[in-house]
Write an enzyme that holds these catalytic residues in place. Sequence first.
Site, PDB file in Angstrom:
ATOM      1  N   HIS A 182       0.818  -1.209   0.000  1.00 34.14           N
ATOM      2  CA  HIS A 182       0.000   0.000   0.000  1.00 34.14           C
ATOM      3  C   HIS A 182       0.856   1.265   0.000  1.00 34.14           C
ATOM      4  CE1 HIS A 182       0.162  -0.213   4.539  1.00 34.14           C
ATOM      5  NE2 HIS A 182       0.078   1.089   4.439  1.00 34.14           N
ATOM      6  N   TRP A 234      -7.755  -3.110   9.020  1.00 32.83           N
ATOM      7  CA  TRP A 234      -7.792  -2.880  10.481  1.00 32.83           C
ATOM      8  C   TRP A 234      -8.337  -4.079  11.243  1.00 32.83           C
ATOM      9  CZ3 TRP A 234      -5.128   1.231  11.760  1.00 32.83           C
ATOM     10  CH2 TRP A 234      -5.161   2.386  10.949  1.00 32.83           C
ATOM     11  N   ASP A 259       1.173  -7.703   2.026  1.00 32.40           N
ATOM     12  CA  ASP A 259       1.348  -6.253   1.893  1.00 32.40           C
ATOM     13  C   ASP A 259       2.823  -5.856   1.758  1.00 32.40           C
ATOM     14  OD1 ASP A 259       0.820  -3.596   1.739  1.00 32.40           O
ATOM     15  OD2 ASP A 259      -0.444  -3.503   3.519  1.00 32.40           O
ATOM     16  N   ASN A 263      -9.824   4.271   4.094  1.00 29.49           N
ATOM     17  CA  ASN A 263      -9.001   3.776   5.183  1.00 29.49           C
ATOM     18  C   ASN A 263      -9.069   4.718   6.378  1.00 29.49           C
ATOM     19  OD1 ASN A 263      -6.747   2.246   6.379  1.00 29.49           O
ATOM     20  ND2 ASN A 263      -5.689   4.186   6.093  1.00 29.49           N
ATOM     21  N   GLY A 278       2.494   5.893   9.054  1.00 25.69           N
ATOM     22  CA  GLY A 278       3.846   6.375   8.800  1.00 25.69           C
ATOM     23  C   GLY A 278       4.845   5.255   9.062  1.00 25.69           C
ATOM     24  N   ASN A 279       4.481   4.362  10.017  1.00 24.64           N
ATOM     25  CA  ASN A 279       5.284   3.158  10.232  1.00 24.64           C
ATOM     26  C   ASN A 279       5.023   2.130   9.140  1.00 24.64           C
ATOM     27  OD1 ASN A 279       5.230   3.688  13.624  1.00 24.64           O
ATOM     28  ND2 ASN A 279       7.071   2.783  12.716  1.00 24.64           N
ATOM     29  N   SER A 280       3.980   2.364   8.368  1.00 21.27           N
ATOM     30  CA  SER A 280       3.668   1.413   7.302  1.00 21.27           C
ATOM     31  C   SER A 280       4.899   1.167   6.454  1.00 21.27           C
ATOM     32  CB  SER A 280       2.561   1.970   6.402  1.00 21.27           C
ATOM     33  OG  SER A 280       1.317   1.756   6.993  1.00 21.27           O
ATOM     34  N   PHE A 296       2.364  -3.697   8.770  1.00 19.07           N
ATOM     35  CA  PHE A 296       1.507  -3.021   7.784  1.00 19.07           C
ATOM     36  C   PHE A 296       0.179  -2.540   8.304  1.00 19.07           C
ATOM     37  CE2 PHE A 296      -1.794  -6.110   6.544  1.00 19.07           C
ATOM     38  CZ  PHE A 296      -1.275  -7.309   7.000  1.00 19.07           C
TER      39      PHE A 296
END
Lengths: 708, 708
Positions: free
Chosen positions: B81, B210, B218, B324, B642-644, B660
């Site tokens: 993503h 979620w 991902d 999202n 942001g940690n994604s 993710f």
Amino acid sequence: MNAKLLLLTLPLLPATATADEGMWLPSQTAQIGDKMKAAGLQMDPAKLGDFKAPPLNAIVSLGGCSAAFLSNEGLVATNHHCVYGSIQYNSKPGQDYLTDGFMAKTNADEVPAEPGSRIFVYEDLRDVTRDMMRGIAPTLAGKARFDRLDANRKGLIAACEKQPSRRCDVRPYFGGSLYLLQQQLEIKDVRLVYAPTGGVGNFGGETDNWMWPRHTGDWGFYRAYVAPDGSSAPYDKANVPYRNKAKLTIAREGVKDGDFVMVAGFPGVTNRLATAAEAKFNYATFAPADQKMRSDYADLILRETANDPAEAIKYASIVRGVENYKKKILGEIAGADAIDLNGRKAREEAAYRAWVQADPARARQYGASVAALDAVIAENQAAQMDGLRFNALTRAQLLTAARIAYRWAKEREKPDAQREANYQDRDRTPRVEQLIRIERRYVPRVDRAIFEQALTEYRKASATARNPAFEAKLAAIGMDRLYAQTKLADTATRVGWLDKPASAFEASDDPFIQLAVAMYPAEIAAETRAKDREGRIQAARSTYLAGMRVYGDSIGKPLYPDANGSLRFTYGNVGGKARDGQIWTPFTTAEGLLAKQTGRGDFNAPATFIAALKAKDWGSYAHPTLKTLPINYLSNVDITNGNSGSSTLNARGEFVGLAFDGTLDGVIADWAVDPARLTTIHADSRFMLWTMDKVDGAGRLLTEMGVR
Amino acid sequence: MNAKLLLLTLPLLPATATADEGMWLPSQTAQIGDKMKAAGLQMDPAKLGDFKAPPLNAIVSLGGCSAAFLSNEGLVATNHHCVYGSIQYNSKPGQDYLTDGFMAKTNADEVPAEPGSRIFVYEDLRDVTRDMMRGIAPTLAGKARFDRLDANRKGLIAACEKQPSRRCDVRPYFGGSLYLLQQQLEIKDVRLVYAPTGGVGNFGGETDNWMWPRHTGDWGFYRAYVAPDGSSAPYDKANVPYRNKAKLTIAREGVKDGDFVMVAGFPGVTNRLATAAEAKFNYATFAPADQKMRSDYADLILRETANDPAEAIKYASIVRGVENYKKKILGEIAGADAIDLNGRKAREEAAYRAWVQADPARARQYGASVAALDAVIAENQAAQMDGLRFNALTRAQLLTAARIAYRWAKEREKPDAQREANYQDRDRTPRVEQLIRIERRYVPRVDRAIFEQALTEYRKASATARNPAFEAKLAAIGMDRLYAQTKLADTATRVGWLDKPASAFEASDDPFIQLAVAMYPAEIAAETRAKDREGRIQAARSTYLAGMRVYGDSIGKPLYPDANGSLRFTYGNVGGKARDGQIWTPFTTAEGLLAKQTGRGDFNAPATFIAALKAKDWGSYAHPTLKTLPINYLSNVDITNGNSGSSTLNARGEFVGLAFDGTLDGVIADWAVDPARLTTIHADSRFMLWTMDKVDGAGRLLTEMGVR
């Protein structure tokens, strides 16, 4: 599992018993007694099959849902979603029982349930296979066989119904290798006593439907009323509560993890004994088409009623049923793939058929039925698809009303015993109620849109199934005139047609009546073709499944019949389930409900209820080790649609809750049981009693039930 | 957690550390070393904060997502993503990488990522608080304070960026009681290397977003390119793969239940240090309005693009981000209630404030800031609501383009150091790319509908926030002419405006340019008011939080700063979670994915992938005790948007997967941490490697990564 059961004539897996699987006949309880004892039963298993003794004589049918007496004054507990139609029927703008719930302060405040509501009390069940087969040679086939079976059945029913207030029926088991005559006392005056608020009774709504964890207060109460002399009678103010012979005792303690539980109720339809070809056809072809049609139907109604709450209320019950069913079908399609239904059915079927061929005597006895069944099933598939398309037309409510009324008139030209099922004298009241019920579920604009959508479906049917006379008449009338000129929207007019002769219909200028008359000849021709197929199916399947019963016994796995709306026992234990990435633990709690509550949409329990939950005044209703209020629990009992509303009984036959749903990954059990997927969701009796006590002011009912 | 992070200037709960909570600065890793060791870390904790050593020098930022080098040739792994926009950018009808995935067979087949894509490699991070406070007396307030801070910041950044290929930034921590200057190497030539099929990379889609159990692949890969001389350069065919100093080693074994894991990445925004009033305002007022607006926005786009797949592709990335985020906000609102955020914040705040008042010296030092902060926060709330309404206008893409271009022209009239952030010379490339990017996400009819919806929102803003000149100009032009006559839809024309003087804008007859010019004066006035508030907030909050840090240390719970897009460490353990009615077990498996696959909608992995899963050829990728392919796993590391894309590291700092997502009941952690709710979902490295190896033909990457 919110859809009331419609008895489908769909076919039927080799249901070889495992630990907990099985929808057993009362007469089979002794046969599975050792297994029930091993699971924890603390009663004499043989006694469970006795209609004169509790708990069986407290179990009743609502004709689509199951229920049970919880007092000696006719008080019946079932699911909220089983009384939903009656709540809706009594609601109107400004009196929204769907949202606010309903609690009759006294018996006098109890209101009539929706027309057609019944409580059926089982009186007897006996084997009438020999009577049914009278005059039927093994070679008698097709429509002649169908007609003879039909005549025998009607004769048995008519004789039985000579007893006062009785409703009798003969149903086929094992594809017609066994027929049982059931006798029920028919209570016609049914009243709504209590329903929780919609935010509790339907907490989680469609979002949580078929899901776990669950937090739904899915209970509702009716009361049976009879004439002062004790006979069954239609609604009358002078009627009095029915004094039933037995009631379920409310268990002093609820259930805990691992406890034995059983459910007696009326599972509607399963197809576990269907052939591999039938299962494959269903999941590859029929179910996807059916699902799409239901989805389109619900979408259309929602779109058409979006701007008018009164219209939305009128169609709420229909939409709810459709939404529920379409979700179930999707779950079945996914489940069929997940359990490799095709491979599994093919293997089981091959084993049985090899057993037949392995012995010349068996081959002689059953071999021909194998080929015959396969042939007629192949032929039947096209007819099933056509039926699906054609039957979309029944959603046009005034057309259906006109067709019922005209058919009634045509059937009345024959002696009662020769009339079609549902059109005999004994069926007059249900037909009247069916015609009346339309009044609270009909909006001309919406009905027309539904009819137009149905016509699109109808036009996909094969040429054989289409009805040229209907099409020509409809084209001549035109949709505008159809809805502008019909008088059938008026309830008195609609019901009034039921007593007119066929000639009056044929002379009528009401456009819906004209349409019904035009349709009739081709309908009868189609019915004749269907009867011929059904006669051949019965001949083949009854022999095929008789052989399979012998085979089942020979391998130590006795067969139980597919569900057919008749009384069955299932047992199991309270317990969780392992799933990928999760374990379902057996109880949900008040804290989990609070975590879901958003005050919006499907998670909108009323403020007073939420405040009471937060106050944690559990009294004696707390779970002993969880130390909080249990809400719903899981077990592995084997149920399906029609079991909705069934009381859940503990090892001593006492009331510990209400079965109300399964999980989506388990719905494939209607076709084949994977024990790891058998999951039933129950509303915990402690949740129900606490809500009645602390929130809904149902003290009089608790006293009546002997709880306090 | 699919929305790329937008850095909001929203405020910030007393984050008192518990076992696993905390988004720690690299400089704090030594401080939490004992706890990390106790949790299972097998490295020297102090070493984790060293930018010159692995694993830290392999961790990179994508400017909204996190990522890491997995080879020495610039190969970067992040989330599917996070590369979604680049997949979309390279897709068109007939070349649908969103569905079919993308695998570059050789380096030469790697395609440019979407404009604006960057890879930032951390070089340094140092405390510049004293430099930032130069010339700022404690009494300096309002806009004057803001301006001085802004000037100091720009000066520090400009000095830093004199080094080649550097991108520098100064960010406030603890409300501006600490400022750190970060230095990053900016890679401008970023190319898409590999993305799995959409059915794998986004398996479960919005339905599972979620949620747990989860089965999403991902991951996606970029490669950093530089000029042949090794300097950072824009895309050029002659560029060569970047030779990074360090890479993460792929762990030979994946993780198992209980294993230590850590994540280093760039969490975007948390508000854990916000006051009770800020939290209450957010959940009672701001978030519900924001949620509603996003929901309406997504609905509108879906409606407008429903009949044209090409249009739907253009807006897919926007819709996905909106959907999202709106789901996340709903989860936060529910979570705020569930953890009693208001009560909790009020209690924690009262304890800190009592501590301040309990000692005269502390009261002198921090007391005034308490009152000052409360006052300016109250004032700021109205401005936040207005900002929400007004900013809806930015969704009209040509209006935004015109405003950016005109602002650029106006700022160019000032010396570079005095220009606004985002409008200095250093910002030219991102602005150009922003203007270019519109071309693949713009349909006039859809944009107009979006603009009209945004105007409805805009009109709900207070009179102070509305812009009469804008309204008058818009009325004079009219919507039809606006879209008919603008030339800004043409990319070259649009980008061409960036170099024109302000006078050219003021003389232009392009209606969108005219609108931007008309809006400008009131915009600047609003900005001045905002700067005044921000100056006062910084003055009060920096003192308030400096006091809270002392308080935290005094009670043995050291504070970590709120997330602000800068590099942080979090650690925890692989493990499940108990929930009401269920236990989430830590791993999902191939079998669970297969059970979800329906071949429709969100559960539609491609047939080749499904066939490979069914073949169960796990090779060395199977989980040692589960004996099957692990798909996703759970941990309690503390992350947010942001940690994604962050690599998940084991106790030795080796790659074991990609963080993710979180679960919806945990998203309230952005405001307050309930450790029982800290839940992060990781794509298992074994799932990724198996798919690359057995399905997607990514052997060359596996070789490059040293896996085989």
